[in-house]
Scaffold this motif. Structure first.
Motif, PDB file in Angstrom:
ATOM      1  N   LYS A   1       3.859   7.895  -3.404  1.00  0.00           N
ATOM      2  CA  LYS A   1       4.908   6.984  -3.837  1.00  0.00           C
ATOM      3  C   LYS A   1       6.019   6.863  -2.807  1.00  0.00           C
ATOM      4  CE  LYS A   1       7.019   5.969  -7.435  1.00  0.00           C
ATOM      5  NZ  LYS A   1       7.562   5.473  -8.633  1.00  0.00           N
ATOM      6  N   ASP A   2       6.179   7.897  -1.978  1.00  0.00           N
ATOM      7  CA  ASP A   2       7.337   7.917  -1.100  1.00  0.00           C
ATOM      8  C   ASP A   2       7.160   7.066   0.145  1.00  0.00           C
ATOM      9  OD1 ASP A   2       8.251  11.367  -1.719  1.00  0.00           O
ATOM     10  OD2 ASP A   2       8.718   9.498  -2.734  1.00  0.00           O
ATOM     11  N   ASP A   3       5.927   6.708   0.472  1.00  0.00           N
ATOM     12  CA  ASP A   3       5.721   6.105   1.773  1.00  0.00           C
ATOM     13  C   ASP A   3       5.539   4.613   1.699  1.00  0.00           C
ATOM     14  OD1 ASP A   3       3.918   8.721   3.559  1.00  0.00           O
ATOM     15  OD2 ASP A   3       6.029   8.282   3.235  1.00  0.00           O
ATOM     16  N   GLY A   4       5.530   4.057   0.525  1.00  0.00           N
ATOM     17  CA  GLY A   4       5.152   2.657   0.423  1.00  0.00           C
ATOM     18  C   GLY A   4       6.297   1.722   0.759  1.00  0.00           C
ATOM     19  N   GLY A   5       6.056   0.487   0.471  1.00  0.00           N
ATOM     20  CA  GLY A   5       7.078  -0.513   0.697  1.00  0.00           C
ATOM     21  C   GLY A   5       8.135  -0.448  -0.384  1.00  0.00           C
ATOM     22  N   PRO A   6       9.106  -1.344  -0.289  1.00  0.00           N
ATOM     23  CA  PRO A   6      10.203  -1.310  -1.265  1.00  0.00           C
ATOM     24  C   PRO A   6       9.718  -1.686  -2.658  1.00  0.00           C
ATOM     25  CG  PRO A   6      10.360  -3.238   0.123  1.00  0.00           C
ATOM     26  CD  PRO A   6       9.275  -2.404   0.697  1.00  0.00           C
ATOM     27  N   GLN A   7      10.243  -1.012  -3.644  1.00  0.00           N
ATOM     28  CA  GLN A   7       9.933  -1.349  -5.016  1.00  0.00           C
ATOM     29  C   GLN A   7      10.744  -2.564  -5.432  1.00  0.00           C
ATOM     30  OE1 GLN A   7       7.587   0.522  -6.698  1.00  0.00           O
ATOM     31  NE2 GLN A   7       7.375   1.388  -4.664  1.00  0.00           N
TER      32      GLN A   7
ATOM     33  N   THR B   1       2.182  -4.548   3.771  1.00  0.00           N
ATOM     34  CA  THR B   1       0.732  -4.415   3.980  1.00  0.00           C
ATOM     35  C   THR B   1       0.092  -4.272   2.610  1.00  0.00           C
ATOM     36  OG1 THR B   1       1.151  -2.077   4.317  1.00  0.00           O
ATOM     37  CG2 THR B   1       0.701  -3.397   6.260  1.00  0.00           C
TER      38      THR B   1
ATOM     39  N   SER C   1       0.836  -1.199   0.000  1.00  0.00           N
ATOM     40  CA  SER C   1       0.000   0.000   0.000  1.00  0.00           C
ATOM     41  C   SER C   1       0.865   1.240   0.000  1.00  0.00           C
ATOM     42  CB  SER C   1      -0.887   0.010   1.232  1.00  0.00           C
ATOM     43  OG  SER C   1      -0.092   0.330   2.346  1.00  0.00           O
TER      44      SER C   1
END
Lengths: 296, 217
Positions: free
Chosen positions: B94-100, B215, B90
């Motif tokens: 774009k900056d707060d999510g999990g690792p790309q 998440t 989730s």
């Protein structure tokens, strides 16, 4: 340090001899392991440290004899055992007043293991602790949706590695420049400065973990405490290097070192850890009810 | 040199022999060329080697089979599947999510390279690719944990699911660390073992953290 004893004895016997150091990476640790079982090793180290620094400087120059494009050159920077790394960490956390960290613990064997892995641990500790603390602070709110905030890892990594490598570079350049103007008794190599800075950051690892506690006062107390400890290690290391200089220059240098260190910790606390919410004081609600009752 | 003028090679003794230098080990490839075998045999041989290594990671005994014939297929498959499963996290922005995907990939490979360099610089006797192979294969318990976490999250994302995920990830993290330490510890000088094991611990801790904090949207 057993190697220094042997080489020192040989050199004392034959000062004009040219010595060739052949790096045998597999055999050297085994030799160290067998020789380091001698008791009384710590006393020898103390004496060697307070002895004439010429000998250690000479041997330090001999150690890095491999050209810089070979693997063996970099292996000389990892020539530390577990107990040495633990000793250096202990020395950075409990600074002994009057004793110089570099002279006491580094002793012409600066290592890159400590600075590199302490910085890596600190990066992940700050990112994980910040994430956890934000989670606990915002936990009860219905609108809160947990996010891992993975971008902050790269920001933390850039900040901490830049601090641990660029500030020593600038400081080393500055000290070299002052050395050319004023004759200082004490001078440090670039790697020794990197080593001091790296090990002095160790205290921030438990501090970052304790910063999860969502109390503003507790966080500031912890920060000032760790700043004092690591700042004192830095000050006691670099004061002898600048005290022979102009009084003002010396004070400004040491002041800048402490200021940058403080900026790092304040910045990390402010950016990675959200401020804990202040509780709304309860007495406001009953007075509103009272006014409503009287009006009706 | 007057004495040497009457030295000559006799014309009727033929000079013959083999120009190729014989290779020391006689691998089965020398008896029959693998160029002529069916493609299925080639693939199955490599698959069997990869499968055997997976089994070795599941039951880490002190064996050197993993170290001798290293291959990087297993680590690649594990890394790609782990990075794919960590997608779809989730993110409000774009900056707060999990690792790309790229971040997971880089962390695993760059982390493995750094740990290998670290152990070699400290005086380890293991080769570069053998160490990469071991570290990559020992990501397998964590990939299994990721799979379990995703399945648990399909059922629900409350406190109970979090506790289950926590236990699973902790167990797999311990398994990964113990498995890779069992393989790598012997190649280190004895008074530096802790210096080599700690970065491995940190590496699997970071991967476990990424798995635990996943998440879904």
């Amino acid at each position: 340090f057993a190697e220094f004893d042997d080489a020192a004895n040989l050199l004392a016997a034959n000062p004009d001899a040219t010595t060739i150091s052949i790096d045998e990476p597999v055999e050297i640790p085994k030799n160290q392991h067998s020789r380091l079982q001698e008791p009384g090793r710590e006393e020898d180290d103390e004496l060697l440290g307070t002895d004439d620094s010429d000998k250690t400087e000479l041997l330090a120059g001999q150690k890095k004899s491999a050209p810089f494009w070979t693997f063996d050159y970099y292996q000389t920077f990892f020539d530390v055992d577990t107990y040495q790394v633990l000793d250096r960490i202990k020395g950075s956390v409990f600074p002994v007043p009057g004793k110089n960290f570099v002279r006491l613990y580094i002793r012409s064997n600066p290592d890159l293991y400590g600075p590199f892995w302490i910085c890596a641990t600190l990066v992940f500790t700050i990112a994980v602790s910040g994430n956890l603390s934000n989670f606990f602070i915002h936990l009860g709110k219905p609108t809160y949706h947990y996010v891992p905030e993975f971008r902050k890892v790269s920001i933390a990594a850039t900040t901490i590695y830049a601090y641990a490598w660029l500030v020593p570079l600038a400081l080393w350049g500055f000290l070299m420049w002052r050395n050319s103007k004023v004759m200082n008794i004490v001078s440090y190599s670039f790697l020794e400065i990197v080593c001091v800075y790296g090990y002095s950051l160790f205290i921030y690892i438990p501090t970052a973990i304790l910063w999860i506690i969502p109390q503003e006062v507790v966080r500031w107390v912890l920060m000032i405490f760790s700043l004092c400890l690591s700042g004192s290690v830095l000050v006691m290391t670099f004061w002898p290097a600048v005290r022979d200089d102009n009084r003002r220059v010396a004070l400004v240098t040491v002041g800048t070192i402490v200021l940058l260190h403080a900026l790092l910790s304040v910045g990390c606390l402010a950016y990675f850890f959200d401020a804990p919410e202040v509780e709304v004081p309860a007495p406001i609600i009953p007075t509103q009810n009272a006014t409503v009752i009287t009006k009706s | 040199f007057p004495d040497l003028t009457d030295v000559s090679i006799s014309e009727d003794i033929p000079v013959e022999g083999e120009i190729t230098v014989p290779v020391g080990s006689h691998s089965p490839d020398e008896e029959f060329s693998t160029l002529d075998e069916p493609v299925r045999d080639t693939i199955m041989r490599d698959l069997k080697a990869v499968g055997k290594k997976f089994v070795h990671v599941m039951y880490p005994k002190k064996s050197s089979a993993l170290l001798r014939d290293w291959d990087l297929w297993g680590p690649l498959v594990l890394c790609v599947s782990l990075a794919l499963m960590l997608q779809g996290g989730s993110a409000d922005s774009k900056d707060d999510g999990g690792p790309q995907f790229a971040e997971v990939f880089v962390i695993i490979w760059f982390g493995a390279v750094v740990i290998t360099l670290n152990s070699k610089l400290l005086g380890g006797t293991i080769s570069f690719f053998q160490s990469l192979c071991v570290l990559g294969y020992c990501v397998m318990p964590l990939t299994v944990a990721m799979l379990v976490c995703r399945l648990v999250l399909l059922a629900g994302s409350g406190t109970i699911s979090f506790i289950i995920r926590l236990i699973v990830v902790l167990a797999m993290f311990g398994w990964s660390t113990l498995a890779s330490t069992a393989f790598l510890a012997d190649s280190q000088p004895p008074n530096r073992k802790a210096l080599v094991v700690y970065p491995i611990f940190l590496f699997y801790f970071v991967i476990s953290w990424m798995i635990l904090t996943f998440t879904p949207q």
